[in-house]
Design a protein around this motif. Structure first.
Motif, short mmCIF file in Angstrom:
data_model
loop_
_atom_site.label_atom_id
_atom_site.label_comp_id
_atom_site.label_asym_id
_atom_site.label_seq_id
_atom_site.Cartn_x
_atom_site.Cartn_y
_atom_site.Cartn_z
N ASP A 10 1.36 -15.34 55.33
CA ASP A 10 0.42 -14.37 55.87
C ASP A 10 -0.77 -15.17 56.39
O ASP A 10 -1.61 -15.63 55.61
CB ASP A 10 0.00 -13.38 54.78
CG ASP A 10 -1.09 -12.42 55.26
OD1 ASP A 10 -1.45 -12.49 56.45
OD2 ASP A 10 -1.58 -11.62 54.44
N LYS A 131 2.49 -7.44 61.29
CA LYS A 131 1.88 -7.17 59.98
C LYS A 131 2.31 -5.84 59.35
O LYS A 131 2.61 -5.82 58.16
CB LYS A 131 0.36 -7.23 60.10
CG LYS A 131 -0.14 -8.65 60.16
CD LYS A 131 -1.63 -8.72 60.13
CE LYS A 131 -2.06 -10.15 60.37
NZ LYS A 131 -3.51 -10.30 60.38
N ASP A 153 -2.64 -1.50 57.44
CA ASP A 153 -3.06 -2.75 56.81
C ASP A 153 -4.47 -3.07 57.28
O ASP A 153 -4.69 -3.38 58.45
CB ASP A 153 -2.08 -3.88 57.18
CG ASP A 153 -2.50 -5.21 56.55
OD1 ASP A 153 -2.44 -5.31 55.32
OD2 ASP A 153 -2.91 -6.12 57.29
N GLY A 155 -7.31 -5.60 56.98
CA GLY A 155 -7.59 -6.95 56.50
C GLY A 155 -9.06 -7.29 56.65
O GLY A 155 -9.95 -6.44 56.50
#
Ligand SMILES: Nc1ncnc2c1ncn2[C@@H]1O[C@H](COP(=O)(O)OP(=O)(O)OP(=O)(O)O)[C@@H](O)[C@H]1O
Ligand SMILES: [Mg+2]
Length: 326
Positions: A10, A131, A153, A155
């Motif tokens: 990642d 992702k 997601d 981040g």
């Protein structure tokens, strides 16, 4: 010796995680590199470089080689990846096969940059995964059936939103706005309201300890130190959680609006699935207090934060690596 099929990476704006099936998350380091300005010598990467943020002398640059989910400094990304892969798996006779993630909707040029960086950093073969698909796999959602799963997601640099069915994104939206922007909103709010300049690390600490998308049942306060915008001298203030909710409001609403946009363009059969299954949040940004509750309230769709939200994307790339190269 343990021989694996491959490793998952990642490559995040805030941190890089490496996952290998059976050994789980084997590396989790900040995406930061410290470089000597004149000689361009790399002085530190990851945790060691993060400790220097805001405290390094003028001849040292502290660089985040990724910005908003994409590679910003190619050479430094490559060096950082190389060091992390080496730290995670050591020197292996056979180079690893690597699955690495990119935000959804990136250009082919950006995709190729990530692929090349992984290759130059020591990968034998590289596969790219977006992702949301990685996050869904890592959250252990059953995505290979004709059934719609909505995954968001959030981040440090990007928020990736998608409905996934049959192993792929059907609809998606990637927003270059996430946890780092929440910190920036706090910096701006405090400067405007209190004439106080605070650093990024302080803003992040405030966000994590008392920040929130909604007000808390019991208001919490925190003492914050920084520099007066007027005199330049050290100054301290006390700020409470209700104020932070106010300061974060615009950015939180923009995130929810982006999720709503994806809901709007999702085909009816899939949205019916999402209504029964709910929305799953991953990424560190999803830990902002009350964000799940507010999304649920605004969209009328059950919303939950995945277990270990910050490792979902890495776990997903690692799971994919076990069969992607067959
Ligand atoms: N408890 C928390 N509350 C609010 N925010 C948090 C919390 N814990 C971590 N964060 C935020 O999560 C963000 C990092 O999340 P994550 O590790 O998922 O990012 P990333 O994968 O490196 O970035 P990206 O996917 O955007 O490239 C940071 O902005 C951090 O401040
Ligand atoms: Mg991420």
């Amino acid at each position: 010796m343990f021989v694996s099929n491959g490793i998952g990476i990642d490559l995040g704006t805030t941190s890089v995680l490496i996952y290998e099936e059976k050994r789980e998350v084997i590396l989790n380091e900040p995406s930061i590199i410290a470089v000597e300005k004149n000689s361009k010598k790399v002085l530190a990467v990851g945790h060691k470089a993060k400790r220097m943020v805001g405290r390094a002398p003028g001849n040292i640059s502290i660089i985040k080689p990724l910005k908003q989910g994409a590679i910003y400094d190619y050479d430094l990304t490559e060096i950082m990846l190389k060091k992390f892969i080496y730290k995670a798996i050591g020197k292996r006779v056979i180079k690893p096969k690597v699955v690495i993630c990119v935000p959804s909707g990136v250009t082919n040029v950006e995709k190729r940059a990530v692929e090349n960086a992984a290759k130059h950093a020591g990968a034998r073969k590289v596969k790219i995964l977006t992702k949301p698909v990685a996050a869904a796999l890592g959250a252990h959602l059953d995505i290979n059936h004709p059934f719609g799963n909505m995954i968001v997601d959030i981040g440090g640099g990007t928020s990736d939103i998608a409905v996934v069915s049959l192993g792929n994104e059907v609809v998606h939206n990637s927003l270059r706005l996430a946890g780092d922007d929440f910190d920036q909103a706090i910096i701006n709010y405090i400067r405007k309201k209190y004439n106080l300049i605070i650093g990024e690390s302080t803003a992040e600490r405030i966000k994590i300890t008392i920040g929130g998308a909604i007000k808390r049942p019991k208001t919490k306060s925190i003492l914050v130190g920084g520099k007066s915008f007027v005199s330049g001298l050290p100054k301290q203030i006390t700020i409470n959680s209700d104020e932070l909710t106010e300061g974060l409001n615009n950015i939180v609403e923009a995130t929810i609006a982006a999720i709503y946009k994806v809901v709007e363009i999702t085909p009816p059969e899939l949205i019916a699935d999402v209504m029964t299954q709910g929305i799953v949040l991953t990424g560190g940004g999803s830990l902002l207090y009350g964000l799940d509750k507010l999304i649920e309230k605004r969209l009328g769709i059950a919303t939950r934060v995945a277990e270990n939200p910050q490792t979902c994307v890495a776990v997903g790339t690692g799971i994919y690596a076990t069969y992607a190269f067959e």
